[in-house]
Design an enzyme around this catalytic site. Structure first.
Site, PDB file in Angstrom:
ATOM      1  N   CYS A   7       0.834  -1.198   0.000  1.00  0.00           N
ATOM      2  CA  CYS A   7       0.000   0.000   0.000  1.00  0.00           C
ATOM      3  C   CYS A   7       0.874   1.255   0.000  1.00  0.00           C
ATOM      4  CB  CYS A   7      -0.999  -0.030   1.148  1.00  0.00           C
ATOM      5  SG  CYS A   7      -2.296   1.233   1.001  1.00  0.00           S
ATOM      6  N   GLU A  26      -2.615  -9.314   2.227  1.00  0.00           N
ATOM      7  CA  GLU A  26      -2.799  -9.744   3.614  1.00  0.00           C
ATOM      8  C   GLU A  26      -4.226  -9.511   4.120  1.00  0.00           C
ATOM      9  OE1 GLU A  26      -2.300  -5.378   4.242  1.00  0.00           O
ATOM     10  OE2 GLU A  26      -1.741  -6.835   2.732  1.00  0.00           O
ATOM     11  N   HIS A  31      -3.567  -5.207  -1.280  1.00  0.00           N
ATOM     12  CA  HIS A  31      -3.432  -5.762   0.073  1.00  0.00           C
ATOM     13  C   HIS A  31      -3.650  -7.276   0.094  1.00  0.00           C
ATOM     14  CE1 HIS A  31      -3.287  -2.152   2.677  1.00  0.00           C
ATOM     15  NE2 HIS A  31      -3.795  -1.584   1.606  1.00  0.00           N
TER      16      HIS A  31
END
Length: 167
Positions: free
Chosen positions: A22, A132, A130
């Site tokens: 990010c 994760e 993202h």
């Protein structure tokens, strides 16, 4: 900014592997001489509605949106994930514009926004999306390729260096 730039520059001097997610991709790019689109809505209005620049950032964590990334052939990212388009999640209002020297684009969204960069001779990868965030029962999205996104972490050293996990 000053702390993150100093931290990254020291890691860069020491040739430490970096995975930046990010805002991290933006820090890496700017710290090494690249530039950013400061505001996607005003600078790239054609990108609105393509999954970028969600008005309510916190909503992303509850209701993920997805958009397609095109992975660049010949990159380490392509070597790890394959070259098929990848559905990802992004939530940002800034994006990489001019790539820092020593880095290359590894993926772009279909609207042209850079979604991944990687060091050419430096063990670093920056992801605007993202990977994760996609995992967890409350974050199920029908468009995500969970298996491929999970490979990012499984084969992290291969992604960073182009070599196997033996390092």
């Amino acid at each position: 900014d000053a702390l993150e730039f100093a931290f990254f520059k020291k890691a860069f001097e020491l040739k430490k592997p970096i995975m930046a997610i990010c805002r991290g991709i933006q820090v890496v790019n700017v710290a090494l001489g690249g530039t950013l689109y400061q505001d996607i809505p005003s600078e790239l209005p054609q990108s609105l509605g393509t999954g970028h620049c969600i008005g309510n950032y916190n909503k992303m964590w509850i209701t993920p949106s997805a958009h397609t990334n095109i992975i660049v052939k010949g990159t380490r990212l392509a070597n790890v994930l394959g070259e098929a388009p990848l559905s990802v999640n992004s939530m940002h209002h800034q994006a990489v514009k001019d790539i820092a020297p020593g880095f290359r684009v590894a993926a772009r969204a279909t609207d042209g926004i850079v979604e991944a960069i990687e060091g050419i001779d430096y063990p670093a990868v920056g992801l605007q999306f993202h990977p994760e965030v996609i995992f967890g029962e409350d974050r199920v999205h029908p468009d995500y390729d969970y298996e491929r996104l999970g490979i990012i972490f499984k084969d992290l050293m291969k992604l960073l260096t182009g070599k196997g996990n033996q390092e």
